[in-house]
Design an enzyme around this catalytic site. Structure first.
Site, PDB file in Angstrom:
ATOM      1  N   SER A 147       0.786  -1.232   0.000  1.00  0.00           N
ATOM      2  CA  SER A 147       0.000   0.000   0.000  1.00  0.00           C
ATOM      3  C   SER A 147       0.822   1.288   0.000  1.00  0.00           C
ATOM      4  O   SER A 147       0.264   2.377  -0.142  1.00  0.00           O
ATOM      5  CB  SER A 147      -0.960   0.024   1.197  1.00  0.00           C
ATOM      6  OG  SER A 147      -0.247   0.052   2.416  1.00  0.00           O
TER       7      SER A 147
ATOM      8  N   LYS B 197      -5.898   4.689   8.432  1.00  0.00           N
ATOM      9  CA  LYS B 197      -4.809   5.474   7.857  1.00  0.00           C
ATOM     10  C   LYS B 197      -5.131   6.967   7.852  1.00  0.00           C
ATOM     11  O   LYS B 197      -4.237   7.802   8.000  1.00  0.00           O
ATOM     12  CB  LYS B 197      -4.481   4.964   6.457  1.00  0.00           C
ATOM     13  CG  LYS B 197      -3.822   3.592   6.497  1.00  0.00           C
ATOM     14  CD  LYS B 197      -3.524   3.027   5.120  1.00  0.00           C
ATOM     15  CE  LYS B 197      -2.825   1.676   5.249  1.00  0.00           C
ATOM     16  NZ  LYS B 197      -2.536   1.055   3.944  1.00  0.00           N
TER      17      LYS B 197
END
Length: 361
Positions: free
Chosen positions: A249, A294
């Site tokens: 990611s 996140k």
């Protein structure tokens, strides 16, 4: 004369109340020890791709090419998991996580597939991180006009998967369903595009070979059960040093950091950015897991602007922390445009965002 008879109901009610409280206490005590089938996702450490690692060295090192000073921050984000099959969380732990908007609760089997050991899961994450770094370098260098050669091989085959006895470690993948295998991202796209068996044109021990694998479907993914690895030949050396972090990611943020270092002028002009998204060698940005965690990790790290994959927008909407502006991107070019537009104090109204909420605009 009036006689007052004692009322026994309050005593009975008291007894019933104590019984209920005792039962509740026993249940709570049991929940404190009963293992749950869930793990909790929490925001993990963040790293500035323009800065240094915990060991003090640069996260990105470029040798053999002209580099330029940078400003601001381009932070990649990580997740941490609380709980695993060997040390499961209790239901009390899960209940606490449910009350925290920065935490996510996911099934244990989704985080740690039963057919995979924790060591195998960590190894898969390591390979994905290595692929992500290689694809990021390729995307950044292609963006800067450099030519690169690519090579994709099978780094491993998952036991019990459809690829067992069909594909082997170190097979070189040339085409998938007739499409060139330029990198891991192109392989996954080619597998997803065909509803049926997947044809691999490979090279094994120097000999061409065509094999067929019937993928299994998990969620929305079609999986054949291999760990593909990118092997590129670059015109100069680009090293990315980020130990003990796995997964794909961080790809987009790696690529942005490399482009900023290779480009005259500071891309951010001092702005603190954070972001997430996979990347292919051709610069396509893909979705990731744990986007809500996140977002909170970015906010906690002091970021004011955030880059999110377009395909994660539905999860972002309504979960943006106060003071954070989220831009939706589908390619490396779009991410660069967003960063440079903010740096120039230009009008950002034409840039795609992920809906309303918090500091989003």
């Amino acid at each position: 004369m009036h006689h007052r008879f004692p009322d026994v109901r309050p005593r009975r009610l008291r007894r019933a109340g104590w019984a209920a409280l005792t039962a509740t206490a026993v249940a709570a005590l049991a929940l404190a020890f009963v293992p749950s089938p869930y793990v909790v996702e929490v925001p993990g450490p963040t790293y500035d791709t323009l800065g240094a690692t915990d060991a003090g060295g640069p996260l990105i090192s470029i040798e053999g090419a002209q580099t330029y000073p940078t400003e601001g921050e381009l932070r990649l984000l990580t997740l941490a998991w609380l709980g695993n099959p060997q040390r499961p969380l209790t239901w009390i732990d899960v209940a606490r996580a449910y009350l925290d908007p920065a935490d996510g609760i996911i099934p244990m089997d989704a985080a740690f597939p039963p057919q995979q050991t924790i060591e195998e899961s960590n190894e898969a994450g390591r390979i994905e991180m290595q692929n992500s770094q290689q694809a990021a370098v390729a995307a950044a260098l292609l963006h800067e006009g450099h030519e690169i050669d690519s090579d994709v091989r099978v780094a491993g085959v998952i036991p019990g998967s459809p690829a067992v006895d069909v594909l082997q470690e170190d097979d070189r993948i040339l085409r998938v369903n007739g499409e060139p295998a330029y990198d891991v991202g192109s392989i996954r796209a080619s597998i997803a595009a065909v509803d049926g068996p997947t044809t691999f044109d490979i090279e094994r021990d120097g000999e061409p070979l065509t094999v067929e694998v019937t993928p299994i479907v998990e969620g929305e993914q079609r999986l054949v059960g291999i760990y593909p690895s990118n092997e590129f030949t670059f015109p100069f050396e680009v090293d990315i040093e980020l130990p003990n972090v796995g997964g794909p990611s961080a790809g987009m943020m790696f690529a942005l950091g490399i482009v900023d270092e290779l480009t005259p002028g500071a891309m951010t002009a001092g702005t603190v950015w954070a972001g997430t998204g996979t990347i292919t060698a051709l610069g396509d940005v893909g979705p990731i897991g744990g986007i809500v965690q996140k977002l909170h990790g970015a906010s906690d790290a002091g970021a004011t602007h955030f880059l999110a994959p377009v395909e994660n927008c539905a999860e972002v909407t309504g979960h943006v922390p106060e003071g954070l502006t989220v831009f939706a991107v589908d390619t490396l070019d779009e991410a660069i445009t967003a960063v440079e537009t903010v740096a120039m104090n230009a009008d950002t109204s034409a840039l795609p965002t992920c809906g309303a909420g918090g500091g989003d605009s």
